[in-house]
Write an enzyme that holds these catalytic residues in place. Structure first.
Site, PDB file in Angstrom:
ATOM      1  N   ASP A   1       0.826  -1.209   0.000  1.00 28.88           N
ATOM      2  CA  ASP A   1       0.000   0.000   0.000  1.00 28.88           C
ATOM      3  C   ASP A   1       0.866   1.269   0.000  1.00 28.88           C
ATOM      4  O   ASP A   1       1.663   1.482   0.921  1.00 28.88           O
ATOM      5  CB  ASP A   1      -0.885  -0.078   1.261  1.00 28.88           C
ATOM      6  CG  ASP A   1      -2.025   0.909   1.242  1.00 28.88           C
ATOM      7  OD1 ASP A   1      -2.072   1.769   0.352  1.00 28.88           O
ATOM      8  OD2 ASP A   1      -2.867   0.812   2.148  1.00 28.88           O
TER       9      ASP A   1
ATOM     10  N   GLY B   1      -4.925   3.225  -8.091  1.00 28.51           N
ATOM     11  CA  GLY B   1      -5.115   3.367  -9.533  1.00 28.51           C
ATOM     12  C   GLY B   1      -4.299   4.480 -10.162  1.00 28.51           C
ATOM     13  O   GLY B   1      -4.469   4.795 -11.346  1.00 28.51           O
TER      14      GLY B   1
ATOM     15  N   ASP C   1     -10.480   3.980  -1.533  1.00 27.17           N
ATOM     16  CA  ASP C   1     -11.083   2.936  -0.680  1.00 27.17           C
ATOM     17  C   ASP C   1     -12.593   2.803  -0.842  1.00 27.17           C
ATOM     18  O   ASP C   1     -13.314   3.789  -0.986  1.00 27.17           O
ATOM     19  CB  ASP C   1     -10.795   3.247   0.794  1.00 27.17           C
ATOM     20  CG  ASP C   1      -9.337   3.026   1.132  1.00 27.17           C
ATOM     21  OD1 ASP C   1      -8.516   2.873   0.204  1.00 27.17           O
ATOM     22  OD2 ASP C   1      -9.020   3.014   2.334  1.00 27.17           O
TER      23      ASP C   1
HETATM   24  C1  GLA Z   1      -5.498   2.055   2.823  1.00 27.44           C
HETATM   25  C2  GLA Z   1      -6.007   0.918   1.946  1.00 27.44           C
HETATM   26  C3  GLA Z   1      -7.023   0.114   2.724  1.00 27.44           C
HETATM   27  C4  GLA Z   1      -6.418  -0.420   4.005  1.00 27.44           C
HETATM   28  C5  GLA Z   1      -5.847   0.726   4.822  1.00 27.44           C
HETATM   29  C6  GLA Z   1      -5.049   0.225   6.017  1.00 27.44           C
HETATM   30  O1  GLA Z   1      -6.488   2.984   3.082  1.00 27.44           O
HETATM   31  O2  GLA Z   1      -6.537   1.397   0.754  1.00 27.44           O
HETATM   32  O3  GLA Z   1      -7.520  -0.950   1.928  1.00 27.44           O
HETATM   33  O4  GLA Z   1      -5.403  -1.342   3.678  1.00 27.44           O
HETATM   34  O5  GLA Z   1      -4.986   1.540   4.045  1.00 27.44           O
HETATM   35  O6  GLA Z   1      -4.447   1.229   6.751  1.00 27.44           O
END
Ligand code: GLA
Length: 402
Positions: free
Chosen positions: A152, A202, A223
């Site tokens: 991430d 993306g 998200d």
């Molecule tokens: C981001 C990701 C989520 C999750 C959080 C965790 O927002 O997009 O899917 O993994 O981090 O902190």
């Protein structure tokens, strides 16, 4: 003479066989030939995830029958991380006393286990991430027996991209790309088959470059939340991305919210149906220990799962929309076709039904199919009136489209 010829032939054959065996074992095992299915801790538990909760999820996946329906990955999202020691080795925090033992437990159930990190100094939850420790972390995951990594972006943006290239957007994107290459190489170097899931929302049309660096799936948006407007907004951003998906590499419109928040039953069904049309990873994100039967029935609808997991691996397309109703199709193996008619607006009943145009789908005449939510046979005819409640979907599989 004849004996020595056949002896040498035998030696050659044995050597070739040994080579073939070696080559086979050295070749990286293929992963994610169909979109990954499983469960992820984030959408429901967020930072409350711990060792006990992950074991409970694994137990539930088996006892509910989800495992038999194809849910295999048990994925720990953010907030498992502790501190690095003097050797740079990252330790777990007190919620996860022994990650190797946890991985062994999950494996003992015939399931696989996933974990989470990012290319920056910190994860989105402000826990330690992998910057400068990519290979070391990848090796540690492999030593633990990890099968899946979600990586991430988060603090990599301010920490590295903005710092190193404050005004140069293209240079920022190159840094981001290189960071994913680095972890992709780290994972490859372990020799363990580990699904590599990119999470950078993306940016920079990730679908164009993720497969080349070993990405098996990539988030296409920000998200998801358990609200219909967010689920629908994400769906809208998937149209046009279908050509980038295929066996081993998938668009990821984010994990499932089925059973979470205030999504109605119709909304849960529509969400699950459309994710199947999209060949999306199906990672349940609800609390499996308190799952209502109607939610379980959605997550375990084998016919819908079969659409998602279809061996052809062709993501569906939005063929047309008419007002607030959208018609999507997905080509399936054996020449079959899935048709989804989604009412994203208000109710459509007999006063103003939706009229389905089969001609626009390239279909000619009446089509025999199965309604995957009622389980009943249906006949679709051109221009037929359809009553579809608000945020509901008609999902039909046509075995022999004409
Ligand atoms: C981001 C990701 C989520 C999750 C959080 C965790 O927002 O997009 O899917 O993994 O981090 O902190």
């Amino acid at each position: 003479m004849r004996l020595s010829v056949s002896l040498s032939l035998a030696v050659v054959a044995v050597t070739l066989f040994a080579f073939a065996l070696k080559a086979q074992s050295a070749a990286p095992q293929v992963v994610a030939q169909t979109p990954p299915m499983g469960w992820n801790s984030w959408n429901y538990f967020a930072e409350r995830v711990d060792d006990k909760g992950v074991r409970a999820a694994a137990d539930q996946i088996v006892s509910t029958g989800m495992k038999d329906a194809g849910y295999i990955y048990v994925n720990i999202d953010d907030t498992w991380e502790g501190e690095r020691d003097a050797n740079g080795l990252l330790h777990t925090n007190s919620k996860f006393p022994d990650m190797k033992a946890l991985a062994d437990y999950v494996h003992s159930k015939g399931l696989k286990i996933g974990i989470y990190s990012g290319p920056g100094t910190k994860t989105c939850g402000h826990y330690a991430a992998s910057l400068g420790h990519e290979e070391q972390d990848a090796k540690m995951y492999a030593d633990w027996g990890i099968d899946y990594l979600k990586y991430d972006l988060c603090s990599f943006f301010p920490d590295v991209m903005q710092k190193q290239a404050p005004t140069d957007r293209a240079a920022q994107m190159r840094l981001m790309h290189d960071a994913y290459v680095k972890m992709g190489n780290g994972l490859k170097a372990t020799g363990r088959p580990i699904v590599f899931s990119l999470c950078q929302y993306g940016w920079d049309s990730v679908w164009e470059w993720a497969p080349a660096l070993g990405g098996n799936l990539w988030r296409t948006t920000g998200d998801i939340t358990p609200r219909w407007d967010r689920v629908y907004a994400i769906l809208e951003q998937q149209a046009g991305l279908e050509k980038y998906a295929g066996p081993g590499h998938w668009n990821d419109p984010d994990m499932l919210e089925v059973g979470n928040g205030k999504l109605s039953l119709d909304e849960n069904r529509a969400h699950f149906s459309m994710w199947a049309m999209l060949a999306a990873p199906l990672l349940a994100g609800n609390d499996l220990t308190s799952m209502k039967p109607e939610v379980k029935a959605i997550l375990m609808n084998r016919d819908v799962i079969a659409i998602d997991q279809d061996a052809l691996g062709k993501q569906g397309s939005r063929i047309y929309s008419d007002g607030e109703v959208e018609v999507w199709t997905r080509q399936l193996s054996g020449g079959a076709l899935a048709v989804a008619v989604l009412n994203a607006g208000s109710d459509r009943y007999s006063t103003h039904p939706f009229h389905l145009s089969l001609a626009q789908l390239g279909l000619h005449g009446a089509q025999q199919g199965k309604d995957l939510w009622t389980g009943k046979d249906v006949e679709l005819t051109d221009n037929m009136p359809l009553e579809i409640a608000s945020h509901a979907v008609l999902l039909v599989r046509i075995a022999e489209p004409k």
